[in-house]
Motif scaffolding. Structure first.
Motif, PDB file in Angstrom:
ATOM      1  N   SER A   1       0.972  -1.126   0.145  1.00 42.79           N
ATOM      2  CA  SER A   1      -0.186   0.070  -0.089  1.00 42.79           C
ATOM      3  C   SER A   1       0.935   1.095  -0.008  1.00 42.79           C
ATOM      4  O   SER A   1       0.682   2.191  -0.506  1.00 42.79           O
ATOM      5  CB  SER A   1      -1.083   0.148   1.460  1.00 42.79           C
TER       6      SER A   1
ATOM      7  N   SER B   1       1.130   4.126  -3.234  1.00 42.98           N
ATOM      8  CA  SER B   1       1.037   5.542  -2.613  1.00 42.98           C
ATOM      9  C   SER B   1       2.082   6.332  -3.127  1.00 42.98           C
ATOM     10  O   SER B   1       2.119   7.572  -3.758  1.00 42.98           O
ATOM     11  CB  SER B   1       0.884   5.740  -1.269  1.00 42.98           C
TER      12      SER B   1
ATOM     13  N   ILE C   1      -3.899   7.840  -3.131  1.00 41.89           N
ATOM     14  CA  ILE C   1      -4.855   7.845  -2.267  1.00 41.89           C
ATOM     15  C   ILE C   1      -5.732   6.688  -2.052  1.00 41.89           C
ATOM     16  O   ILE C   1      -5.791   5.799  -1.155  1.00 41.89           O
ATOM     17  CB  ILE C   1      -5.478   9.322  -2.079  1.00 41.89           C
ATOM     18  N   TRP C   2      -6.815   6.779  -3.143  1.00 39.38           N
ATOM     19  CA  TRP C   2      -7.879   5.739  -3.190  1.00 39.38           C
ATOM     20  C   TRP C   2      -7.259   4.282  -3.285  1.00 39.38           C
ATOM     21  O   TRP C   2      -7.725   3.406  -2.599  1.00 39.38           O
ATOM     22  CB  TRP C   2      -8.626   6.107  -4.237  1.00 39.38           C
TER      23      TRP C   2
ATOM     24  N   HIS D   1      -5.546   3.135  -0.370  1.00 34.55           N
ATOM     25  CA  HIS D   1      -6.778   3.043   0.862  1.00 34.55           C
ATOM     26  C   HIS D   1      -7.071   1.570   0.806  1.00 34.55           C
ATOM     27  O   HIS D   1      -7.244   0.991   1.677  1.00 34.55           O
ATOM     28  CB  HIS D   1      -7.701   4.160   0.748  1.00 34.55           C
TER      29      HIS D   1
ATOM     30  N   THR E   1     -10.603  12.596   3.632  1.00 34.15           N
ATOM     31  CA  THR E   1     -11.117  12.191   4.654  1.00 34.15           C
ATOM     32  C   THR E   1     -12.747  11.538   4.426  1.00 34.15           C
ATOM     33  O   THR E   1     -13.008  10.470   4.752  1.00 34.15           O
ATOM     34  CB  THR E   1     -11.404  12.902   5.787  1.00 34.15           C
TER      35      THR E   1
ATOM     36  N   HIS F   1     -12.172   8.232   2.599  1.00 31.90           N
ATOM     37  CA  HIS F   1     -11.643   7.308   3.551  1.00 31.90           C
ATOM     38  C   HIS F   1     -12.841   6.503   3.911  1.00 31.90           C
ATOM     39  O   HIS F   1     -13.052   5.334   4.110  1.00 31.90           O
ATOM     40  CB  HIS F   1     -10.552   7.586   4.541  1.00 31.90           C
TER      41      HIS F   1
ATOM     42  N   SER G   1      -7.168  11.671  12.235  1.00 32.33           N
ATOM     43  CA  SER G   1      -7.193  11.354  10.680  1.00 32.33           C
ATOM     44  C   SER G   1      -7.476  12.381   9.627  1.00 32.33           C
ATOM     45  O   SER G   1      -6.714  12.562   8.888  1.00 32.33           O
ATOM     46  CB  SER G   1      -7.847  10.025  10.572  1.00 32.33           C
TER      47      SER G   1
ATOM     48  N   CYS H   1      -0.283   6.989   4.135  1.00 31.25           N
ATOM     49  CA  CYS H   1      -0.476   5.926   4.948  1.00 31.25           C
ATOM     50  C   CYS H   1      -0.700   6.238   6.622  1.00 31.25           C
ATOM     51  O   CYS H   1      -1.585   5.620   7.060  1.00 31.25           O
ATOM     52  CB  CYS H   1       0.789   5.234   5.146  1.00 31.25           C
TER      53      CYS H   1
ATOM     54  N   HIS I   1      -4.626   7.019   6.760  1.00 30.96           N
ATOM     55  CA  HIS I   1      -5.518   5.786   6.652  1.00 30.96           C
ATOM     56  C   HIS I   1      -5.397   4.893   7.786  1.00 30.96           C
ATOM     57  O   HIS I   1      -6.279   4.375   8.322  1.00 30.96           O
ATOM     58  CB  HIS I   1      -4.961   4.962   5.372  1.00 30.96           C
ATOM     59  N   TYR I   2      -4.049   4.689   8.259  1.00 32.28           N
ATOM     60  CA  TYR I   2      -4.066   3.738   9.321  1.00 32.28           C
ATOM     61  C   TYR I   2      -4.285   4.473  10.526  1.00 32.28           C
ATOM     62  O   TYR I   2      -4.914   3.579  11.746  1.00 32.28           O
ATOM     63  CB  TYR I   2      -2.501   3.334   9.681  1.00 32.28           C
TER      64      TYR I   2
END
Length: 250
Positions: free
Chosen positions: A19, A23, A62-63, A66, A126, A129, A152, A188, A191-192
């Motif tokens: 991932s 990115s 990004i997507w 994700h 956001t 996500h 986030s 990342c 996301h995480y």
């Protein structure tokens, strides 16, 4: 605060690394393509440049990152993805990046404009996500920690401001590559952090809830292959065009 009966998410290390690499590739491609925005000689050319950079950043950096990262979360329950919400999340990611690039790249570049563009883009990321999270079809409900959700969103806005600044201030390939490595970490991180905000509580719905959804494995492998091929083609095209412009200027 983790819920006592929440399903544990065990991340697969190789998918986490994958991932991040996706990115970085998307970020580097977007930075290369963004060079054409201030250099555009007319509205049509400018629009093409914004769309190309927005697709690379929103769709790749990004997507795609994700969804590959979501597949890294192994919860030992079957998961499928709602087609409409998955598609909507992709559109939100790409359109928000196009909007941010358009605002930041219009007229005289300045910090005020950069912050406004970064806020629009960060809130869009956001939204992407959590729309992607809502696309998860599984016998469990997601419950969110509001503090981590806010964290986030903050990371997304800050990362967007940094990404836009880099897009309009860097030119050297090595600078862009180094910046792409940093952007990959920021994306990342967002996301995480967002994943850590969610606790998945069993709802006893059974596997019937998966009907009509896309298999996670199928979706993940398809996204990885298509994204890598498209980003590679966009990157090569951008590098060739930059080389042609340099030869014309000599």
């Amino acid at each position: 605060m983790p819920h006592e009966h929440a399903i544990q998410c065990i991340h697969e290390p190789y998918l986490v690394v994958l991932s991040y690499l996706v990115s970085v590739l998307g970020s580097f491609t977007a930075l290369q393509l963004a060079v054409a925005i201030p250099a555009a000689t007319g509205p049509a050319q400018r629009l093409r440049a914004i769309v190309a950079a927005g697709v690379a950043m929103g769709g790749g950096a990004i997507w795609a990152m994700h969804f590959i990262a979501m597949l890294a979360c192994n919860m030992d329950i079957p998961v499928a993805y709602d087609v409409a919400l998955t598609t909507l999340s992709a559109l939100i990611g790409m359109v928000s990046c196009m909007l941010g690039l358009s605002i930041a790249g219009s007229g005289v570049f300045g910090w005020g404009k950069l912050v406004v563009a970064g806020v629009f883009m960060g809130l869009g990321v956001t939204g992407m996500h959590y729309t992607g999270m809502a696309a998860m079809m599984m016998p469990a409900n997601a419950v969110y920690d509001t503090a981590l959700v806010a964290a986030s969103a903050t990371i997304a806005v800050v990362a967007s401001i940094v990404a836009l600044w880099l897009a309009f201030n860097l030119r050297g390939a090595m600078q862009m590559f180094g910046s792409a490595l940093v952007m990959g970490i920021a994306v990342c991180g967002m996301h995480y952090t967002g994943m850590a905000a969610a606790s998945f509580l069993p709802n006893g719905a059974g596997n019937a809830v998966l009907a009509g959804g896309l298999s996670g494995d199928y979706l993940g492998s398809s996204i990885f292959v298509v994204t890598t091929v498209v980003l590679a083609m966009m990157l090569v095209t951008s590098l060739v065009r930059q080389r042609q412009r340099q030869l014309v200027e000599i």
